[in-house]
Enzyme design. Structure first.
Site, mmCIF file in Angstrom:
data_model
loop_
_atom_site.group_PDB
_atom_site.id
_atom_site.type_symbol
_atom_site.label_atom_id
_atom_site.label_comp_id
_atom_site.label_asym_id
_atom_site.label_seq_id
_atom_site.Cartn_x
_atom_site.Cartn_y
_atom_site.Cartn_z
ATOM 1 N N HIS A 40 0.857 -1.184 0.000
ATOM 2 C CA HIS A 40 0.000 0.000 0.000
ATOM 3 C C HIS A 40 0.892 1.233 0.000
ATOM 4 O O HIS A 40 1.874 1.305 0.749
ATOM 5 C CB HIS A 40 -0.912 0.001 1.221
ATOM 6 C CG HIS A 40 -1.892 1.137 1.217
ATOM 7 N ND1 HIS A 40 -2.692 1.409 0.125
ATOM 8 C CD2 HIS A 40 -2.180 2.079 2.146
ATOM 9 C CE1 HIS A 40 -3.441 2.466 0.395
ATOM 10 N NE2 HIS A 40 -3.145 2.888 1.606
ATOM 11 N N HIS B 84 -3.200 9.093 1.275
ATOM 12 C CA HIS B 84 -3.155 7.902 0.432
ATOM 13 C C HIS B 84 -4.533 7.607 -0.149
ATOM 14 O O HIS B 84 -5.554 8.107 0.331
ATOM 15 C CB HIS B 84 -2.618 6.700 1.213
ATOM 16 C CG HIS B 84 -3.307 6.440 2.527
ATOM 17 N ND1 HIS B 84 -3.874 5.233 2.860
ATOM 18 C CD2 HIS B 84 -3.508 7.235 3.610
ATOM 19 C CE1 HIS B 84 -4.386 5.287 4.068
ATOM 20 N NE2 HIS B 84 -4.179 6.485 4.556
ATOM 21 N N CYS C 45 -3.459 2.761 -5.433
ATOM 22 C CA CYS C 45 -2.738 3.626 -4.494
ATOM 23 C C CYS C 45 -1.348 3.996 -4.998
ATOM 24 O O CYS C 45 -0.867 5.107 -4.751
ATOM 25 C CB CYS C 45 -2.665 2.957 -3.127
ATOM 26 S SG CYS C 45 -1.842 1.338 -3.124
#
Length: 254
Positions: free
Chosen positions: A30, A42, A154
């Site tokens: 991530h 994010h 992401c």
């Protein structure tokens, strides 16, 4: 940081850094932008929401949002487990118990290929910190479109914040090195020309790995030709215009 790992300590973080943390036993990472004061912006996909691949990946990459029990939310961020889109979290929520890694920019082709796992570095150059933080803050207020694991995830978000580069075609994978690696590996395994190039297992492995590396390299945002530098204000204005056009078309049909 070394050849095989981009792991770093929090003390060396600077605003504008692109950071990431591995999830689900290194299945995927991530990504986000560190903005200072222990905060990370994010792009997330909330728990319980489909990621839209229609594959077995839906069973594993189920959420990139911070994970805290609903009855014991983070004292700094609250319960963010089901949030969707661009959010701001404390670094502990962003990491979700994982280690901290720094994504590298402007690496050489040799270093890029020496790192067998995608989604850790790129040949593209980073913009100055003030530009990166402006894009991240602007997208925090205005969103980054719909989440898509191969075309708008992401890592794509973080790379856009760092470079301002967008893929301008709809038929190819996005900026994500993770997605490019997955597709490159799949292509290397199933590609029919492989069986004509060698008959030995070792030869097959060498040819397959060579194809994997070549596919990763040509898919990197730093060398691709189907990208363009788009100001964040223009990106959001274009997205809103497209949404308006869809609504107008639906109104005409009804």
């Amino acid at each position: 940081m070394g050849l095989l790992s981009n792991k770093i300590e929090r003390e060396v973080l600077k605003p504008g850094d692109h950071i990431y943390s591995w999830r689900n036993a290194y299945l995927y990472a991530h990504h986000g932008i560190y903005v200072g004061d222990e905060k990370v912006i994010h792009f997330t996909r909330g728990a319980g929401q489909e990621i839209g691949t229609g594959t077995v990946l839906d069973r594993f990459v189920f959420s990139s949002s911070p994970s805290h029990p609903s009855d014991n939310p983070c004292p700094k961020c609250g319960d963010q487990s089901r949030l969707d889109g661009v959010i701001s979290s404390c670094i502990d929520c962003f990491l979700s118990g994982g280690d901290l890694y720094l994504f590298e920019y402007d690496v050489s082709s040799a270093l890029f290929l020496a790192k067998p796992r995608g989604g850790t570095c790129t040949l593209a150059k980073s913009d100055p910190p003030e530009d990166i933080l402006h894009r991240a803050s602007f997208l925090l207020q205005n969103g980054f479109g719909g989440y898509h694991i191969f075309k708008n995830n992401c890592e794509d978000f973080a790379i856009y914040c760092k470079t301002g580069l967008l893929v301008i075609t709809n038929i190819s994978v996005g900026r994500s090195g993770q997605a490019a690696s997955f597709l490159a590996a799949t292509s290397a395994v199933v590609s029919s020309p492989l069986r004509f190039l060698t008959t030995s297992f070792s030869g097959l492995a060498i040819v397959g790995y060579g194809m994997y590396c070549a596919s990763r390299l040509v898919s990197d945002i730093g060398v691709r030709r189907d990208v363009s530098k788009i100001p964040v204000e223009q990106l959001i204005a274009g997205s809103r215009r497209n949404e308006s056009e869809v609504v107008a078309d639906l109104a005409k049909e009804n």
